[in-house]
Design a protein around this motif. Sequence first.
Motif: not given
Lengths: 258, 302
Positions: A3, A6, A99, A102, A106-108, B84-85, B92-93, B96-97, B99-102, B141, B144-145, B147-148
Motif C-alpha cells: 500500500q 502504491v 481528495a 477518496m 480505503k483501508p489506509v 478526485f485527483p 489510473e484512479f 489506485y483505489a 491497489r489500496l484495497a490490497h 465515484g 471506486q466504491a 472496486i473491492h
Amino acid sequence: MKQWIVLYDKEMLGMLRSYKWLWLPLVFLLLGIMNPVTTYFMPQLLEANGVSAEAAAAIPVPTAAEVLAKSLSQYNTLGLLILVLAFMGVVAGERLSGADVMTLVKPVSHLKLVTAKWASLLTLTFSSFALGYAGTWYYTNILIGAVPFSAVAQSFLVYGVWLTLAVTLTLFFSSLLNSLGGTAFLTLLTLAVLNLSAGFLERYMRWSPGRLSGAAQALLSEGESASRLWLPLAIGILLALALAYGSTLASKHRQARS
Amino acid sequence: MPLLQVDKLTKTYGGGKPAVNELSMQIREGRCTALLGPNGAGKTTTLRMLAGLLAPTSGSIAFKSQEGGDVRESVGYLPQYPAFPNWMSGKEFLTYAGRLAHQSKREAAGRALELLERVGLAEAAGKRIGGYSGGMKQRLGIAQAIIHRPQLLMLDEPVSALDPIGRREVMSLLAELKKETTILFSTHVLHDAEAVCDDVLIIRDGRTALAGELRAVMRAHARPVITLQLAEGHETWLRQLAGRPYVRHIDLQPNEARIGVDDLEAARTALLQDILASGVSLVRLEAGSATLEDLFMEAVKS
C-alpha cells in the motif's frame, strides 16, 4: 508495504504531472552553476561595464571551494524558498479539496499516507540537489579549479540533512494548518530562526541543526572536519523523524474533525 | 444477524448539540436502504462514521463477519462531493483505489477496466478526471466504491448534484447494483428512494424518526388521499372544501388540493357531486394513498 508503495507511486506521478520533476531540478541546476560561470566571466563582465583592468585585478578571485560554498548559500536562500513554496500544499492541498477522502475510504492509515508523501518530497529534493550540486562541481572544476570529491561529498551529506529538515518542517506545517500561506511563513520563519540563532549564539548552539547549512560551507572552504558535526547531525535527523511522525498525528487529528 | 448493527451511535462536535444522537439501526443483507431526513438531520455524519472516516463519540457499529478489524475493508463509500485527483485518468484512479484495497497490480487493472465498462466510462478511461462531467465523476465515484467488492455500498446523496440525465443514469446503475450487494444511500429525492429501495430509515435531529420495510411502512401509514386539480380561478371554492364532513385534512396549493379522507369511496362520490353542483371546471381528480413524501413530511414534522 505494498500500500505504501502504491501511495508513493501516486505522489511521484502527481509531481511528475505537475512538472515539479522538471522545474525543481532545473532551478537547482541554474542556481548552482550560476556561481562558477559568473565568477569565471567576472573580468569580462567588469570590463564590459567600464571598470578598468587595474581595478578589476584588485578584486580578489575566489577559490574553487569558495565558489562551491557560495552555491550552497544560494540554495539556502532561494533554494529553500522555492522548495517550501513547491511543497506547502503537500498535505493541506488534498485536505482542502477533499481528495484525501477518496484515499482514506480505503483501508489506509495516516502513517502510510503521510510518510509516503514525505518520502516522495525527499526523493525529489535530493534528486534536484544532487543534480544541481553535481553540475556546480563540474563547472567549478572546469572553470575555476579542482575541489576534492571527499569535501564535496561530505558537504552534500551535511547540507542534505539540513534540506531534509526543511522539507519535513514543510510537511509538518502542511499537516497541521489548512492555510498554505501560513505553512510557508511558519516553515521559513522556523528555518531562519534556526539559522540565525546558530550564528549569533554560536557558543550555546553547538548542538543546533541550524548550524548545518553554515557547516556544510565551512567543510568546503575552511576544511572543517565533519566528525565534529555529529551532534547537530544526529539532532537534525531525530528532529526530522519526530516531525514526520508528528505530521501523521496532525493529519489524523485534522481529518477526524473535518 | 443483520449485516450491520448500529447501537446508540452518537457524535458530538466540539461540545455542541449532538449531530447524531443515540441512533440505532440495522441493515439487512441484500437489501437496499434509503436514509432520509431533512438537511442537518445527521445523514452525512452517520454515513461517515459507518464508513470509518469519523470516530463516533459513543455507541457501537458491528459488522457481521468483521470483528475488530478495519471496517473500510468491507465498506465502499461515495462521499457527497467526491473530489478526485484531477491529474489522474479514470483508469489510473480506479487501479489506485483497487491497489489500496490490497488488490494486485493485475487484478486492480482488470477490475478497473471491467468497472469502467460497467459504469459507462470505457471511452473516457484514459482521459484526465479533470475533464469529466459531474455525472461521469459520480459514476467513477461509484466504481471506486465497489472496486473491492464491499459487503456494504454506501452513497451520500448520489444524485442530488446531477441533472435529470445524470440522475437517471446513476439510479439505474443503483437498481442493477442492488442485485449484487447491500446498499445504503442517503437522498432527499424521495421519488428515487421509492423507486429502488426495499427499506427506509428516516432520521430527524440525529435520531430515528421512522424505520422499516418500505412497503410495510407505507401500508401502516396508508391513508387515502384524493388529489384534486381545478382550472384557474377556483381558489375560494377549494378553500371552502375544508369545512366538508368527508375532509379529514386538506393541503392547499393554488389550483390543487391534496385531501386526506377516511373512506375513499364515499368521499370521492361526495366530492364529485360537489364539483358537479358548483360547476367548477375539473382538470384532474386522482384517488390514491399517501406517498413517501407525505410520510416523510409527517415523520419529520411531528
